[in-house]
Design an enzyme around this catalytic site. Structure first.
Site, mmCIF file in Angstrom:
data_model
loop_
_atom_site.group_PDB
_atom_site.id
_atom_site.type_symbol
_atom_site.label_atom_id
_atom_site.label_comp_id
_atom_site.label_asym_id
_atom_site.label_seq_id
_atom_site.Cartn_x
_atom_site.Cartn_y
_atom_site.Cartn_z
ATOM 1 N N GLU A 48 -18.959 22.713 -15.177
ATOM 2 C CA GLU A 48 -19.290 21.382 -15.713
ATOM 3 C C GLU A 48 -18.429 20.299 -15.057
ATOM 4 O OE1 GLU A 48 -19.015 21.645 -19.998
ATOM 5 O OE2 GLU A 48 -20.572 23.184 -20.058
ATOM 6 N N ASN A 66 -16.839 28.659 -22.728
ATOM 7 C CA ASN A 66 -17.550 27.560 -22.078
ATOM 8 C C ASN A 66 -17.382 27.535 -20.559
ATOM 9 O OD1 ASN A 66 -18.367 26.588 -24.592
ATOM 10 N ND2 ASN A 66 -16.482 25.414 -24.840
ATOM 11 N N LYS A 69 -8.277 3.539 1.614
ATOM 12 C CA LYS A 69 -7.410 4.706 1.427
ATOM 13 C C LYS A 69 -7.553 5.413 0.091
ATOM 14 C CE LYS A 69 -4.677 3.178 5.011
ATOM 15 N NZ LYS A 69 -5.583 1.988 5.078
ATOM 16 N N ASN A 115 -2.401 -2.799 12.933
ATOM 17 C CA ASN A 115 -3.854 -2.590 12.863
ATOM 18 C C ASN A 115 -4.298 -1.361 13.648
ATOM 19 O OD1 ASN A 115 -3.744 -4.915 11.428
ATOM 20 N ND2 ASN A 115 -4.790 -6.210 12.930
ATOM 21 N N SER A 127 0.823 -1.211 0.000
ATOM 22 C CA SER A 127 0.000 0.000 0.000
ATOM 23 C C SER A 127 0.852 1.255 0.000
ATOM 24 C CB SER A 127 -0.933 -0.009 1.211
ATOM 25 O OG SER A 127 -0.184 -0.186 2.403
ATOM 26 N N TYR A 165 -9.837 -6.757 12.060
ATOM 27 C CA TYR A 165 -9.185 -6.245 10.854
ATOM 28 C C TYR A 165 -9.125 -7.321 9.778
ATOM 29 C CZ TYR A 165 -5.780 -4.332 7.604
ATOM 30 O OH TYR A 165 -5.170 -3.887 6.471
ATOM 31 N N LYS A 216 -17.138 30.765 -28.808
ATOM 32 C CA LYS A 216 -17.480 30.067 -27.571
ATOM 33 C C LYS A 216 -16.668 30.487 -26.356
ATOM 34 C CE LYS A 216 -19.870 26.131 -28.318
ATOM 35 N NZ LYS A 216 -20.742 25.500 -27.400
ATOM 36 N N GLN A 271 -7.806 -2.097 3.662
ATOM 37 C CA GLN A 271 -6.774 -1.249 3.042
ATOM 38 C C GLN A 271 -7.372 -0.476 1.857
ATOM 39 O OE1 GLN A 271 -2.629 -2.649 2.681
ATOM 40 N NE2 GLN A 271 -3.018 -2.781 0.490
ATOM 41 N N THR A 296 -39.955 27.301 -10.019
ATOM 42 C CA THR A 296 -40.338 25.943 -9.609
ATOM 43 C C THR A 296 -40.539 25.200 -10.932
ATOM 44 O OG1 THR A 296 -42.714 26.407 -9.608
ATOM 45 C CG2 THR A 296 -41.571 26.722 -7.512
ATOM 46 N N HIS A 297 -40.204 23.958 -10.987
ATOM 47 C CA HIS A 297 -40.266 23.167 -12.236
ATOM 48 C C HIS A 297 -39.453 23.833 -13.356
ATOM 49 C CE1 HIS A 297 -43.727 21.101 -10.338
ATOM 50 N NE2 HIS A 297 -44.069 22.321 -9.962
ATOM 51 N N SER A 301 -13.327 27.120 -27.386
ATOM 52 C CA SER A 301 -13.508 25.939 -28.220
ATOM 53 C C SER A 301 -12.420 25.943 -29.281
ATOM 54 C CB SER A 301 -14.882 25.991 -28.877
ATOM 55 O OG SER A 301 -14.882 25.215 -30.061
#
Ligand code: ARG
Length: 459
Positions: free
Chosen positions: A290, A285, A325, A110, A23, A317, A283, A322, A155-156, A277
């Protein structure tokens, strides 16, 4: 391949097995916590006369040297060790000799890994809390600035009633405030020290668990040694709280994306937080928003992943654990990164007030208020609803807002309307009339802003 447990084995571990089991590539980020825990452990061992003062001093000096060398880059954590615990112990022994071999007295990996992770998570909870506070600072600044910036409330996703930008942003303020509350709750619930639980059944050494706990800033020792090494609840809680932060950021991002579109034009994202773009020169963006929305799935994934890992593990354990992590580290990096970027985007974003107000007007968000006007003049609400419905239809046919109708046009549909209808359905009036606590009216909003300010400065 340097292993702590070679004694019982007659063969070298297969390389693939070794790599699969190791690990170190990801738990190396726990080196500070691992060293800090070890220093507390030996301090307690010496207080209990399990180690001599001299051994303690040698070990602590050795550990501090390792820490300094890791921080400065003079020492590198390499994958020839199985995990961070083996690495620190091996380097210590290499550097200080015999005394180094006594570091692990009365301890198991442990309880050691349980401790390291708790120390790490405590710091991350604090850091995420601070980042959320910075986001709240920016939100509060905008809320103060925009108590009279009118916009449609939805709303909606249909324009519903007029609100202010301050009020809309205030909704997010509440969400992130609750998120901070969750960080505090988790911190306090998890703040018990597992060190001394050993592999699962405590140890035969007369450890002073209260002392180690207090050296490490815990409220006390954990009360069951099996649970101490088997518990990953606090990670699941943290992942859940981070998922909620991401869900809030994602909803907010979605709104920023809509608001930044050509159709809404409510906001303009700063050039520093937009991208272009490669083919379409016009553009700009909203990539940051996003990406924040997109990365939300990753944090939810981490939560489901760990819940699934834990669901079938017998006590205590097991190596499955492990797997906590990588997902937790990734979720923390992702959430912190998103909060920071979102805060920067918000701080530099321009709000187009005229566009917001015009949108509220043209969406008939004052229709309820026009009906209330009639009710105040004695028309039953159901009839008022019908009359305003006809007004709206008339406006839609002519492509105008309610406010744009002449008084004659109003009176043709209902003679109850007088010249004060314009004032009654202005955005300002519609908002100002809503002044119960929590509503968008200026007086109510200012009370809330004062409360939020006191909350932010009370830390
Ligand atoms: N790398 C291990 C983990 O992250 C450390 C604990 C190892 N304990 C053991 N008994 N193999 O869980």
């Amino acid at each position: 391949m340097a292993q702590l447990w070679g004694g019982r084995f007659t063969k070298e571990t297969d390389q693939l097995v070794y790599d699969f089991n190791a690990s170190i590539l990801f738990d190396k980020r726990l080196y500070r916590q691992d060293i800090r825990g070890s220093i507390a452990h030996v301090t307690m061992l010496a207080a209990r006369k399990i180690l001599t003062e001299e051994e303690k001093t040698r070990i602590i000096e050795g550990l501090e040297g390792i820490l300094a060398d890791l921080e400065s880059g003079r020492l590198e954590i390499t994958s020839e060790y199985e995990d961070i615990h083996s690495f620190v112990e091996a380097v210590l022994t290499e550097r200080i000799g015999e005394a180094g071999k006594k570091l692990h007295t009365g301890r198991s990996r442990n309880d050691q890994v349980a401790l390291d992770m708790k120390l790490y998570i405590r710091d991350e909870l604090t850091e995420l809390d601070l980042l959320l506070k910075e986001l709240l600072d920016v939100l509060l600044g905008l809320m103060k600035e925009h108590v009279e910036t009118y916009m449609p409330g939805f709303t909606h996703l249909q324009k519903a009633q007029p609100i202010t930008l301050s009020h809309h942003l205030g909704a997010y303020f509440e969400m992130f405030k609750r998120d901070r509350g969750r960080m505090h709750d988790i911190y306090h619930r998890m703040n018990l020290c597992p060190l001394g639980a050993g592999a699962l059944a405590g140890t035969t050494y007369p450890l002073d668990r209260e002392y180690t706990a207090s050296l490490l800033g815990f409220d006390g020792p954990t009360l069951n040694s099996i649970d101490s090494v088997a518990d990953r609840d606090y990670l699941i809680e943290f992942l859940s709280a981070m998922s909620t932060v991401m869900m809030h950021l994602s909803r907010f991002s979605e709104e920023v994306i809509l608001w930044n579109s050509n159709e809404y034009k409510f906001v303009e994202i700063d050039d520093a937080y937009s991208t272009g773009s490669s083919i379409m020169p016009q553009k700009k963006n909203p990539d940051i928003a996003e990406l924040v929305r997109g990365k939300t799935g990753r944090v939810y994934g981490a939560l489901v992943s760990l819940l699934t890992t834990m669901k079938g593990i017998p006590l205590a354990y097991n190596k499955d654990m492990q797997e906590d992590k990588e997902v937790v580290f990734d979720a923390i990096d992702t959430t912190k990164g998103c909060v920071v970027l979102f805060t920067g985007m918000l701080r530099t974003m321009k709000f187009r007030k005229e566009q917001m107000e015009a949108s509220a007007k043209h969406g008939f968000t004052n229709a309820t208020d026009a009906a209330d006007y009639l009710v105040k003049h004695g028309v039953p609400f159901r009839d008022a609803h019908g009359i305003v419905g006809r007004l709206v239809l008339y406006c839609i046919e002519k492509g105008i807002a309610l406010d744009d109708m002449s008084l004659e046009e109003f009176r043709e549909i209902s003679p109850v309307f007088e010249a004060d209808i314009y004032e009654a359905i202005s955005m300002k009036t519609c908002v100002e009339m809503r002044n119960t606590i929590g509503a968008p009216g200026k007086a109510a909003m200012e009370k809330v802003i004062a409360l939020e300010e006191a909350y932010l400065s009370g830390e």
